[in-house]
Scaffold this active site. Structure first.
Site, PDB file in Angstrom:
ATOM      1  N   PRO A 243       0.553  -1.460   0.161  1.00 15.53           N
ATOM      2  CG  PRO A 243      -0.824  -2.059   1.510  1.00 15.53           C
ATOM      3  CD  PRO A 243       0.558  -2.172   0.923  1.00 15.53           C
ATOM      4  CB  CYS A 244       1.576   3.598  -2.963  1.00 18.54           C
ATOM      5  SG  CYS A 244      -0.131   3.858  -3.148  1.00 18.54           S
ATOM      6  CD  GLN A 245      -3.409   3.822   0.480  1.00 17.41           C
ATOM      7  OE1 GLN A 245      -2.389   2.295   1.061  1.00 17.41           O
ATOM      8  NE2 GLN A 245      -4.260   2.923  -0.353  1.00 17.41           N
TER       9      GLN A 245
END
Length: 497
Positions: A110-112
């Site tokens: 996940p890149c958030q």
């Protein structure tokens, strides 16, 4: 140092591949399967995957789970934090241990928390400047490294946003590489842009590759196949991301600029022009409300034939769709259709807002109203019907109309809530892109299906690794693995001590 037992596990895997076996892949945080499609097409077996989002996991099952029952353990969503490698192979009924089961382990973590736009949102929600560093998703890479330790793959592949290079001043890929080198891997990382590999989208992504020492090879990355001079904004973002890269470590591979002699990057018209014209949102909105993501419509017949890219999307092996495609859902936002029609290609929200004000003032004049009536209910109601409420200074990039001759801007998971970042270039259609058009811009073939309703499909597409970019990376890895497998005896001699 690599333990003798782990070296032996890796040598056995290499011998298995040398005997002609297909390399087996485990992908963690697989999403709907953009990277998996690239791996599969390059020659890897999709042995197992982990994905927490039920709708994305269902899409994965739809596309890669042929012959399996709907309740098969392979098809189900899983949380990587609650799942162990040995528990996974046990659930799936493998006869091998976790350490024996996978030759490649990949992850699109996940890149958030890493992306700058995600950091801003986290600050806003938490009210803390360093909220992004406290986001539990930011530490999932350490959980991933535990999976690596338990599975002992020959190849490790990680994809994320370039901002992971500058995570509050910390270069996370450098840390990951240092850790992997201590346990017998040769590592490297770089930035690749999807538009340089045939994807009709300017999308920057960071890739980390680690090859087990037993392979006797250094990490390589694919060379660009298409030319595009990146917009200035992307160059600025690169500079910020690369600020904490230590060139002396030798781990960072300098970004390869494409040669001008290469074919031009794929533009959005070549990507979308053969897909059905959608005007029902203006003429008969009930048609759109009844339409499902799974409903198939026939392709358009173009006078001069379809582009090579469109043909590729129709005929991707195992995902062919020769007569038509699904996913022709669009958002119903009638206030903005007249604005979309008048926007110029490449125009963004400030220009759209000006157009809305012009249309509003023209309508006022037609009705015999003026600014003197600004306090009246009629004036306020009309303005609400015609003018978007967002401040152009705060949302300069909220809207954007595709340029038919250029690749699209980056698609994001936020498309699940708002597709105004991708307004169709055809002013006659006057709308934002459909699910299938978003999939085309991401290089998903037309035979790839998405589970869930429209919003879920947009989210899955925006979250995905573009399959064509994934394929370029996967082909390079497969070639290196095949070459190393052919020389396995020499490698055994080198690492037997």
């Amino acid at each position: 140092m690599t333990s003798t037992a782990n070296q032996q596990i890796r040598r056995i895997k290499l011998e298995r591949l040398r005997a002609g076996a297909t390399p087996r892949a485990l992908e963690i945080c697989s999403g709907a399967g953009g990277l998996s499609l690239g791996l599969k097409t390059a020659g890897f077996e999709l042995t197992a995957h982990i994905e927490i989002d039920p709708e994305a996991a269902k899409s994965y099952a739809l596309n890669f789970g042929a012959g399996r029952a709907a309740d098969d353990a392979w098809m189900l969503p899983r949380d990587m934090e609650a799942c162990s490698p040995q528990g996974l192979v046990t659930d799936l009924g493998f006869e091998t241990s976790a350490g024996e089961s996978f030759d490649l382990v990949a992850a699109g973590l996940p890149c958030q928390a890493f992306a700058r736009i995600g950091r801003s949102k986290l600050r806003s929600v938490a009210g803390e400047e360093d909220a992004f560093q406290k986001d539990p998703r930011a530490s999932l890479y350490r959980r991933f490294l535990k999976f690596v330790d338990d599975t002992q793959p020959l190849i490790i592949l990680i994809e994320n946003v370039p901002d992971i290079l500058n995570f509050g001043g910390h270069n996370v890929p450098e840390e990951i590489c240092e850790t992997l080198e201590l346990v017998g891997y040769r590592t490297g990382y770089t930035i690749l842009n999807a538009s340089h590999f045939g994807v009709p989208q300017v999308r920057e992504r960071l890739f980390i590759v680690a090859l087990a020492d037993v392979l006797g090879a250094e990490p390589e990355f694919p060379e660009p196949t298409h030319f595009l001079e990146l917009p200035r904004g992307y160059e600025g973002s690169r500079r910020v991301a690369l600020k904490h890269v230590d060139r002396k470590s030798g781990r960072f591979h300098e970004i390869h600029d494409p040669a001008r002699t290469l074919p031009e990057a794929t533009g959005t018209r070549d990507a979308l022009d053969d897909l059905p014209v959608i005007v029902e949102h203006r003429t008969d909105p009930a048609v759109i409300r009844r339409r499902k993501v799974s409903d198939v419509l026939e392709y358009r017949t173009l006078k001069n034939g379809i582009s090579a890219y469109a043909q590729q999307m129709r005929s991707w092996p195992c995902f062919e769709a020769p007569f038509g495609a699904n996913g022709h859902m669009v958002r119903l936002t009638p206030r903005d259709f007249p604005i979309f029609a008048k926007m110029k290609h490449g125009a963004d929200y400030p220009q759209a807002r000006k157009l809305a004000e012009q249309l509003f003032n023209e309508t006022l004049a037609q009705r015999g109203l003026s600014q003197r009536h600004s306090n009246s209910a009629t004036y306020r109601g009309l303005r609400a019907e015609m003018v978007p409420p967002y401040d152009p200074e705060k949302f300069p990039n909220k809207w954007w109309k595709l340029d038919p001759l250029k690749p699209s801007r980056t698609l994001t998971a936020h498309m699940g809530k708002d597709t105004y970042s991708h307004i169709h270039y055809d002013s006659q259609q006057a709308r934002t892109v459909s699910v299938r058009e978003a999939a085309r811009l991401q290089s998903f073939p037309d035979g790839f299906n998405f589970a869930g309703a429209m919003n879920a499909a947009f989210r899955q597409i925006g979250n995905a690794v573009p399959p064509l970019l994934g394929l370029a990376v996967a082909k390079t890895l497969h070639r290196q693995l095949t070459t190393s497998s052919a020389g396995a005896k020499e490698a055994d001699g080198l690492y037997a001590a």
